[in-house]
Scaffold this active site. Sequence first.
Site, PDB file in Angstrom:
ATOM      1  CG  PHE A 199      17.422   6.378  10.706  1.00 49.79           C
ATOM      2  CD1 PHE A 199      17.521   7.448   9.832  1.00 49.79           C
ATOM      3  CD2 PHE A 199      16.874   6.591  11.956  1.00 49.79           C
ATOM      4  CE1 PHE A 199      17.061   8.703  10.189  1.00 49.79           C
ATOM      5  CE2 PHE A 199      16.403   7.840  12.322  1.00 49.79           C
ATOM      6  CZ  PHE A 199      16.501   8.898  11.436  1.00 49.79           C
ATOM      7  CD  GLU A 202      -2.619  -1.521  -0.027  1.00 48.41           C
ATOM      8  OE1 GLU A 202      -2.870  -0.595  -0.821  1.00 48.41           O
ATOM      9  OE2 GLU A 202      -2.936  -2.703  -0.263  1.00 48.41           O
TER      10      GLU A 202
END
Length: 423
Positions: free
Chosen positions: A221, A147
Amino acid sequence: EQQKYLNARKYIELVIVADNVMVKKYTSNSTAIRTRIYSCVNTLNLIYSAFNTHIALTGVEIWSNGDKINVQSNSSVTLDFFGTWRETVLLNRKRHDNAQLLTAIDLDGPTVGLAYVGSMCNPKGSTGLIQDHNKLDVMVAITMAHELGHNLGMNHDGNQCNCGGNPCIMSATLDFEPVYQFSDCSRDQHWRYLIDNRPPCILNIPLRTDIVSPPVCGNYFVEVGEECDCGLPANCQNQCCNAATCKLIPGAQCEDGECCERCQFKGAGTECRAARSECDIAESCTGQSPECPTDDFQRNGQPCLNNQGYCYNGNCPILDHQCHNLFGAGATVAPNACFDFNRKGQGNSYCRKQNGVTIPCARKDIKCGRLFCVQGPIGNTISCQSTSSQDDPDIGMVDLGTKCGDGRVCNSNRECVDVTTPY
């Protein structure tokens, strides 16, 4: 410039909302819901590393006391309600790039997810709906990746698309085995979407303190408690970082960045971002940080392009250039007679809209409404060209900060005002 934009690392600040049926499914155990969400985000990062994109979970909202929208099995209606709620409520509470609603309701038919296509950064459209349809975290995460792929401009794969012989993330139907790859079609569609739309919200690096999921050493990250993060030890290609500990090696000052070279900060005064135009300012390293300072520019209202325009946020917006962008290099700004249409407020010729009603321009403001251009030399007959879009009301309008008279520019209300006042 285009390739530099594509190569730049992208960051999606994601908020996941769990509905009240999720609360009931997990017997009000918010820890279990959060753990499932954290696991999904870890899988998202594994999948989206292929696009050099990091998913930063900056918010989790659990509707323990009841749903804040009407969540129903009709997926289109629920997504519409959720998008409106995000635009009018959630964004006013917390800045973020994308929101996904995780529901335990059985969505209509075989649907387990739904999202708007090519809508990243759009206040309503940067949303998705995910059904908690499988016991395995990874299967729900793959649906979320699918999605999110729609939000990032990807459509369903056709028969000609492949990712190495296996079902791919953007397959129209869910596979019973986990899939982690995007097809060649998805990659092409994603790059094209980025080039054509340049969604502005995915370039800023999220603050470590904004991330709500536990730190994961090896996800590329740098999070709270880490000095660097170059991925898992088997994948790390950075000599400045200890991949096992996410700490800098002894003597190193930095891992990477425009102002980091061979594990050391570049010297103060080293240029790290050139001026793009006469309205921009070059930035230089400070000698104390691996990052290039925030992009700055000349003061707004400063004359530019030989007094054809005035600087605005680092650019020099003039009508001719806007005509080139819309209609090609041969287009130029139309005569005033064309702009007089903006005084009528009919069709797409106006200055602004209020509650769906078009407001005509005052005479002094006609060059701040709809942009009119002409092609080639002007003969006896003038053909006024303009364009508009139902999806984006700003397309085809004169840009903010454009010169509309001597010492005057267009403000955000599409009025032609003194250059010293709108900023």
